[in-house]
Design a protein around this motif. Structure first.
Motif, PDB file in Angstrom:
ATOM      1  N   TRP A 169       0.853  -1.191   0.000  1.00  0.00           N
ATOM      2  CA  TRP A 169       0.000   0.000   0.000  1.00  0.00           C
ATOM      3  C   TRP A 169       0.887   1.240   0.000  1.00  0.00           C
ATOM      4  O   TRP A 169       2.019   1.191   0.475  1.00  0.00           O
ATOM      5  N   HIS A 170       0.354   2.317  -0.574  1.00  0.00           N
ATOM      6  CA  HIS A 170       1.117   3.559  -0.565  1.00  0.00           C
ATOM      7  C   HIS A 170       0.199   4.775  -0.572  1.00  0.00           C
ATOM      8  O   HIS A 170      -0.970   4.690  -0.936  1.00  0.00           O
ATOM      9  N   VAL A 171       0.749   5.896  -0.137  1.00  0.00           N
ATOM     10  CA  VAL A 171       0.111   7.205  -0.246  1.00  0.00           C
ATOM     11  C   VAL A 171       0.978   8.005  -1.203  1.00  0.00           C
ATOM     12  O   VAL A 171       2.157   8.234  -0.946  1.00  0.00           O
ATOM     13  N   ILE A 172       0.386   8.427  -2.352  1.00  0.00           N
ATOM     14  CA  ILE A 172       1.180   9.070  -3.405  1.00  0.00           C
ATOM     15  C   ILE A 172       0.303  10.053  -4.161  1.00  0.00           C
ATOM     16  O   ILE A 172      -0.867   9.780  -4.436  1.00  0.00           O
ATOM     17  N   SER A 173       0.854  11.185  -4.506  1.00  0.00           N
ATOM     18  CA  SER A 173       0.057  12.264  -5.095  1.00  0.00           C
ATOM     19  C   SER A 173      -0.346  11.990  -6.530  1.00  0.00           C
ATOM     20  O   SER A 173      -1.122  12.751  -7.102  1.00  0.00           O
ATOM     21  N   ILE A 174       0.144  10.911  -7.133  1.00  0.00           N
ATOM     22  CA  ILE A 174      -0.229  10.609  -8.516  1.00  0.00           C
ATOM     23  C   ILE A 174      -1.727  10.401  -8.663  1.00  0.00           C
ATOM     24  O   ILE A 174      -2.305  10.566  -9.729  1.00  0.00           O
ATOM     25  N   TYR A 175      -2.417  10.039  -7.550  1.00  0.00           N
ATOM     26  CA  TYR A 175      -3.849   9.752  -7.622  1.00  0.00           C
ATOM     27  C   TYR A 175      -4.728  10.955  -7.358  1.00  0.00           C
ATOM     28  O   TYR A 175      -5.943  10.836  -7.291  1.00  0.00           O
ATOM     29  N   LEU A 176      -4.129  12.150  -7.160  1.00  0.00           N
ATOM     30  CA  LEU A 176      -4.947  13.340  -6.957  1.00  0.00           C
ATOM     31  C   LEU A 176      -5.750  13.641  -8.204  1.00  0.00           C
ATOM     32  O   LEU A 176      -5.291  13.464  -9.330  1.00  0.00           O
TER      33      LEU A 176
END
Length: 568
Positions: A169-176
């Protein structure tokens, strides 16, 4: 112009689109997903499932029970896969279109590259997969160029020839959703979230387009149009017009008129109370609508687990009659006589299995005919992950008219058994189960031949569940010549599963599996205790045994104890 072309390449034509709060999901034909744009996969045939799993997975529960994952309402249509639609703003955030969706790393292997920091455990060895269970968090980021993750790596090779498979799992700004959207301390976790991850290397049988088409056709045959569907934690239940249930696909039942109730019961039932009072069984709120019956919806994964479509829902037996076939082991009591039914009360357990291909059961058998023409009616409870995908006890029925060769199946997985109950689900979970030296959970089965119609009725507790029509059988069209009560296990491995409670029968009440009030229906349609000259059979006594508990009268009557730990 280049961005629009890249966007068209990424976003494949959708069979169906689903709107979510985190972006649109396109249901794409699985043979048109992005993987098939790879030059090495132009003629690739999709493998729909692993051919096997690593051993030792049988006792694990790698579920994501507390997570809200997956699409609701059954997800994408059959033959499609869900893919999050890429937006042009996401492409614009990349260094270049060719770098979109890629890590900004050079020759990462164990050592940190500029801006990347790691805290990991590692194993240097020749490995063929890994599994990890991890907790999930929402780490706070300071700007849009950052990410934070928890994952596993499978690595091989060196430097510019490094091979890597990664998941987590990750938190990444690509999905904004857009470049102007500020990142918050609750930046969302992507759909990559998994609590239990299994990656397996190995050779496997692939599924061709033709086989996939055949699976879809067979699934359509099994899953009849639903008047109403009921969602449960263990799968969806379809309420099907009782005259459109699978039984009516059988050529011998085309013009069959459903018998809604037995014309009479065996005598002496009035003094008994064969209820399942302690069990949570049946659908809530009155079950299915009047005129319909509940049938578990079959999933394509269940079909793919079968040896072949023609073997789906069938036992892997050849001419089974008293003799153990390869991988099958038994511990039971039997009675040779002309009988017209049997009743038994048994306690329910959750025996431990070693892998997904094993099963363990407690049941009754009504048998007649020579080995290659054996007729059999069976009912009881079993733990069978290969059939259901879980390891909990379930109500089941079975039948065959030709020694388990071409006829018969479990539950309603093929035409045969006619259901009339609108709240008991054949194949449903029986819960709770008994505990060692604690509460004993019992369930009662009665199977008998209707003296007027010749149909063989199943009564579960006090509920008339349904019947096996007389026309399905040859020798059982008259009567049974052999009755058996007890346990059976099946394994393909060297380590045998538990039978019953997993303890030997001599440990007795509250510790071992038992069957009590063993009775048979005679030619006067009367329930009688089985005589003392009944036989006991155990083919692997170092693992599984059966003992005669005698006739104790009252609530126990004639009884047996059976079972064992396996592991031998």
């Amino acid at each position: 112009m280049e961005l629009k072309a890249q966007l068209k390449l990424l976003n494949k034509p959708a069979v169906k689109s689903i709107q979510t709060q985190h972006g649109d999901i396109d249901c794409v034909d699985m043979y048109k997903q992005p993987a098939f744009d790879h030059p090495l996969l132009k003629n690739h045939t999709i493998q729909m499932r692993p051919t096997s799993y690593p051993e030792g997975m049988g006792n694990q529960d790698p579920s994501n029970a507390n997570l809200e994952i997956g699409l609701k309402d059954d997800g994408c249509p059959l033959g499609t896969v869900p893919i999050r639609r890429t937006k042009i703003q996401e492409l614009m955030s990349a260094k270049s279109p060719s770098q979109f969706g890629r890590k900004n790393l050079k020759n990462k292997r164990l050592s940190s590259t500029v801006g990347h920091h790691h805290a990991i455990a590692m194993l240097f060895s020749q490995v063929y997969g890994t599994q990890a269970t991890m907790n999930v968090w929402s780490p706070q980021l300071q700007d849009q160029g950052q990410f934070s993750l928890a994952q596993l790596w499978l690595l091989n090779g060196h430097d510019d020839q490094l091979n890597s498979i990664e998941a987590g799992w990750h938190v990444i700004s690509i999905y904004l959703s857009s470049m102007s959207t500020p990142i918050s301390c609750n930046s969302r976790i992507s759909i990559l979230v998994l609590l239990a991850i299994s990656l397996v290397y190995g050779n496997a049988r692939s599924l061709s387009k033709e086989e996939h088409k055949e699976l879809k056709a067979h699934l359509k045959l099994l899953n009849k149009p639903a008047v109403k569907s009921i969602q449960t934690q263990y799968g969806d239940i379809d309420c099907v017009d009782m005259y459109k249930q699978p039984a009516f696909d059988h050529p011998l039942l085309k013009n069959h008129t459903i018998q809604m109730r037995p014309t009479s019961y065996p005598e002496w039932m009035g003094n008994q109370d064969p209820s399942n009072a302690n069990l949570e069984i049946g659908l809530k709120d009155g079950g299915c609508p009047l005129g319909t019956v509940p049938i578990p919806r079959t999933k394509i994964q269940e079909l793919m687990s079968a040896k072949s479509l023609s073997h789906f829902g069938r036992k892997n037996l050849e001419n089974r009659q008293l003799y153990s076939t390869t991988g099958h082991h038994y511990a039971f009591a039997s009675l040779y006589s002309q009988v017209y039914g049997t009743q038994v009360t048994m306690n329910v357990w959750s025996p431990q299995l070693q892998d997904q291909k094993q099963f363990s059961l407690a049941q009754l058998w009504l048998l007649s005919g020579p080995k290659d023409e054996l007729n059999s009616i069976e009912a009881g409870w079993h733990v069978f992950p290969g059939l259901y995908g879980d390891s909990v006890p379930r109500l089941f029925v079975y039948w065959t008219a030709d020694g388990y060769t071409n006829t018969g199946c479990y539950n309603l997985k093929c035409p045969g058994f006619v259901q009339v109950s609108r709240d008991i689900v054949v194949g449903s979970i029986i819960q709770p189960s008994s505990t060692y030296n604690g509460d004993q959970i019992e369930t009662t089965f009665l199977v008998f031949k209707d003296s007027s119609t010749g149909n063989w009725w199943l009564i579960y507790g006090n509920t008339q569940v349904g019947y096996w029509p007389k026309s399905l059988f040859t020798s059982l069209a008259d009567s049974a010549s052999l009755v058996e009560w007890g346990g059976e296990v099946y394994t393909q491995s060297t380590q045998n599963p538990q039978m019953g409670s997993g303890h030997f029968p001599d440990e007795g009440f509250k510790k071992a599996s038992y069957m009590k009030k063993l009775m048979f229906v005679d030619n006067t349609n009367t329930l009688r205790d089985i005589p003392s000259n009944s036989s006991l059979y155990q083919d692997l006594p170092q693992c599984y045994r059966v003992i005669d508990g005698g006739n104790l009268g009252g609530d126990w009557g004639r009884n047996i104890y059976f079972g064992g730990p396996g592991e031998c």
